[in-house]
Design a protein around this motif. Structure first.
Motif, PDB file in Angstrom:
ATOM      1  N   THR A 219       0.835  -1.201   0.000  1.00  0.00           N
ATOM      2  CA  THR A 219       0.000   0.000   0.000  1.00  0.00           C
ATOM      3  C   THR A 219       0.872   1.254   0.000  1.00  0.00           C
ATOM      4  OG1 THR A 219      -1.745  -1.167   1.216  1.00  0.00           O
ATOM      5  CG2 THR A 219      -1.826   1.235   1.218  1.00  0.00           C
ATOM      6  N   ARG A 220       1.930   1.246   0.795  1.00  0.00           N
ATOM      7  CA  ARG A 220       2.826   2.418   0.855  1.00  0.00           C
ATOM      8  C   ARG A 220       3.518   2.667  -0.473  1.00  0.00           C
ATOM      9  NH1 ARG A 220       7.346   2.305   4.749  1.00  0.00           N
ATOM     10  NH2 ARG A 220       7.435   4.542   4.381  1.00  0.00           N
ATOM     11  N   VAL A 221       4.118   1.630  -1.060  1.00  0.00           N
ATOM     12  CA  VAL A 221       4.879   1.844  -2.297  1.00  0.00           C
ATOM     13  C   VAL A 221       3.944   2.112  -3.474  1.00  0.00           C
ATOM     14  CG1 VAL A 221       6.819   0.460  -1.484  1.00  0.00           C
ATOM     15  CG2 VAL A 221       5.032  -0.640  -2.843  1.00  0.00           C
ATOM     16  N   PHE A 222       2.745   1.533  -3.440  1.00  0.00           N
ATOM     17  CA  PHE A 222       1.761   1.782  -4.493  1.00  0.00           C
ATOM     18  C   PHE A 222       1.371   3.260  -4.468  1.00  0.00           C
ATOM     19  CE2 PHE A 222      -2.019   1.583  -7.015  1.00  0.00           C
ATOM     20  CZ  PHE A 222      -1.913   0.439  -7.796  1.00  0.00           C
ATOM     21  N   CYS A 223       1.089   3.781  -3.279  1.00  0.00           N
ATOM     22  CA  CYS A 223       0.758   5.209  -3.142  1.00  0.00           C
ATOM     23  C   CYS A 223       1.929   6.079  -3.579  1.00  0.00           C
ATOM     24  CB  CYS A 223       0.387   5.530  -1.693  1.00  0.00           C
ATOM     25  SG  CYS A 223      -1.219   4.908  -1.169  1.00  0.00           S
ATOM     26  N   HIS A 224       3.132   5.639  -3.248  1.00  0.00           N
ATOM     27  CA  HIS A 224       4.329   6.399  -3.587  1.00  0.00           C
ATOM     28  C   HIS A 224       4.524   6.480  -5.098  1.00  0.00           C
ATOM     29  CE1 HIS A 224       8.336   8.076  -2.952  1.00  0.00           C
ATOM     30  NE2 HIS A 224       8.825   7.177  -3.789  1.00  0.00           N
ATOM     31  N   GLU A 225       4.298   5.375  -5.798  1.00  0.00           N
ATOM     32  CA  GLU A 225       4.534   5.313  -7.240  1.00  0.00           C
ATOM     33  C   GLU A 225       3.361   5.854  -8.061  1.00  0.00           C
ATOM     34  OE1 GLU A 225       7.146   4.356  -9.082  1.00  0.00           O
ATOM     35  OE2 GLU A 225       8.448   3.848  -7.403  1.00  0.00           O
ATOM     36  N   VAL A 226       2.148   5.536  -7.636  1.00  0.00           N
ATOM     37  CA  VAL A 226       0.956   5.837  -8.433  1.00  0.00           C
ATOM     38  C   VAL A 226       0.257   7.111  -7.976  1.00  0.00           C
ATOM     39  CG1 VAL A 226      -1.255   4.903  -9.269  1.00  0.00           C
ATOM     40  CG2 VAL A 226       0.682   3.366  -8.876  1.00  0.00           C
ATOM     41  N   GLY A 227       0.409   7.422  -6.685  1.00  0.00           N
ATOM     42  CA  GLY A 227      -0.296   8.579  -6.137  1.00  0.00           C
ATOM     43  C   GLY A 227      -1.673   8.236  -5.618  1.00  0.00           C
ATOM     44  N   LEU A 228      -2.030   6.962  -5.694  1.00  0.00           N
ATOM     45  CA  LEU A 228      -3.331   6.484  -5.217  1.00  0.00           C
ATOM     46  C   LEU A 228      -3.132   5.163  -4.499  1.00  0.00           C
ATOM     47  CD1 LEU A 228      -5.384   6.877  -8.536  1.00  0.00           C
ATOM     48  CD2 LEU A 228      -5.453   8.452  -6.600  1.00  0.00           C
ATOM     49  N   PRO A 229      -3.941   4.855  -3.471  1.00  0.00           N
ATOM     50  CA  PRO A 229      -3.892   3.519  -2.885  1.00  0.00           C
ATOM     51  C   PRO A 229      -4.502   2.501  -3.841  1.00  0.00           C
ATOM     52  CG  PRO A 229      -5.606   4.834  -1.847  1.00  0.00           C
ATOM     53  CD  PRO A 229      -4.863   5.750  -2.760  1.00  0.00           C
ATOM     54  N   PRO A 230      -4.187   1.218  -3.672  1.00  0.00           N
ATOM     55  CA  PRO A 230      -4.653   0.199  -4.625  1.00  0.00           C
ATOM     56  C   PRO A 230      -6.161   0.177  -4.837  1.00  0.00           C
ATOM     57  CG  PRO A 230      -2.985  -0.725  -3.183  1.00  0.00           C
ATOM     58  CD  PRO A 230      -3.296   0.640  -2.647  1.00  0.00           C
ATOM     59  N   HIS A 231      -6.960   0.337  -3.773  1.00  0.00           N
ATOM     60  CA  HIS A 231      -8.405   0.237  -3.944  1.00  0.00           C
ATOM     61  C   HIS A 231      -8.973   1.421  -4.722  1.00  0.00           C
ATOM     62  CE1 HIS A 231      -8.277   2.722  -0.252  1.00  0.00           C
ATOM     63  NE2 HIS A 231      -9.449   3.169  -0.643  1.00  0.00           N
ATOM     64  N   VAL A 232      -8.357   2.593  -4.597  1.00  0.00           N
ATOM     65  CA  VAL A 232      -8.807   3.750  -5.378  1.00  0.00           C
ATOM     66  C   VAL A 232      -8.427   3.570  -6.837  1.00  0.00           C
ATOM     67  CG1 VAL A 232      -8.587   6.248  -5.680  1.00  0.00           C
ATOM     68  CG2 VAL A 232      -8.700   5.270  -3.389  1.00  0.00           C
ATOM     69  N   TYR A 233      -7.246   3.013  -7.085  1.00  0.00           N
ATOM     70  CA  TYR A 233      -6.832   2.726  -8.461  1.00  0.00           C
ATOM     71  C   TYR A 233      -7.782   1.716  -9.093  1.00  0.00           C
ATOM     72  CZ  TYR A 233      -3.926   1.488 -12.451  1.00  0.00           C
ATOM     73  OH  TYR A 233      -3.461   1.267 -13.739  1.00  0.00           O
TER      74      TYR A 233
END
Length: 292
Positions: A219-233
């Motif tokens: 969740t942390r690295v996904f937010c860091h790379e994408v700017g969104l948490p996985p469930h929002v993506y």
């Protein structure tokens, strides 16, 4: 008193102006949750096998613990350690409304270990009342999500993230977060899986296994790379697929099921929030464009 058993085993009680809603989330280690308004009710001195974590929404309550009385008022977070004897009662005439959840010892220890990337002891909280506006919002939103959302990824991500923030900010032990590197391949694998399985009720554990990371670190690295948490993506991917189907003339209810939403109103809510118009409006506008 009026008693009713709702969907999923939800227990609802009404006695005068007091109201209690109690339910359990089986897929989150049988996590128990409570949303209640108490005016005259007082809890006798007792302990929990689990942690007791929640937010005072309105009013004020007194928690008697370790020979001292702690007053929790509107906006305060409550955190009670497992096995810690305490009592609770109202302190003002209008009582209090609060949202509580009871996560297991194993879950808190798991989240604590994921924060640092190595095995950790069980966290503890020396004060039961926490003043932290951002954490209050997180815990309140989490509780509402666990009450209303059917998206497993959203529920698991919100639970893991909120508990991690509570532990990181307010646990007695100072924890150093595992460094966020450039786990781009792991994030790419997670994104590709969500894009290919957007209609499924994907779990955070499944996604973390695919990325070969812990759920919290993903969740942390996904937010860091994408700017969104996985469930929002995931919701964003679903909306993009829904737009394509609507432009092809699909019925809205059918689009909702095809793209992984629980029902049409679920699609409507997320569609309007992200696109700015309703699915019906988008469908009509798409048809008008194609007819030109």
């Amino acid at each position: 008193m009026v008693t009713s058993i709702g969907k999923g085993g939800t227990l609802k009680l009404k006695a005068g102006q007091e109201q209690v809603k109690f339910w359990c989330v089986p897929d989150l280690d049988n996590l128990e949750l409570l949303h209640a308004t108490y005016i005259t009710h007082a809890f006798a001195r007792h302990t929990h096998e689990t942690f007791a974590i929640g937010v005072i929404e309105q009013g004020a309550a007194a928690f008697d613990r370790r020979g001292a009385t702690h007053i929790a008022s509107t906006g305060n977070v409550v955190a009670i350690n497992p096995g810690e004897a305490h009592a609770c009662h109202t302190v003002i005439e209008k009582g209090y409304t609060y949202r509580m959840m009871y996560p297991s010892v194993a879950l808190l220890q798991q989240v604590t270990s994921e924060i640092t990337g190595r095995q950790q002891d069980l966290p503890s909280f020396s004060t039961p009342i926490i003043q932290d506006e951002q954490l209050t919002q997180l815990v309140c939103n989490l509780h509402i999500t666990l009450e209303t959302s059917t998206c497993q990824l959203e529920r698991e991500s919100s639970l893991s993230w909120s508990l991690a923030q509570l532990i990181k900010r307010h646990a007695d032990e100072h924890l150093v977060l595992r460094r966020v590197g450039r786990e781009r391949q792991a994030v790419r694998q997670a994104k590709e899986y969500l894009e290919a399985h957007y209609a499924d009720n994907v779990s955070l554990e499944k996604l973390a296994n695919i990325a070969n990371l812990s759920p919290f670190h993903l969740t942390r690295v996904f937010c860091h790379e994408v700017g969104l948490p996985p469930h929002v993506y995931l919701t964003q991917v679903r909306i993009l697929r829904a737009k394509k189907l609507l432009s092809q003339g699909w019925a809205i209810a059918q689009v909702a099921l095809e793209t992984g939403f629980a029902h049409q109103s679920h699609l409507n809510r997320h569609f309007k929030r992200l696109v700015g118009i309703t699915p019906r409006q988008y469908k009509i506008m798409s048809k008008n464009v194609q007819d030109r």
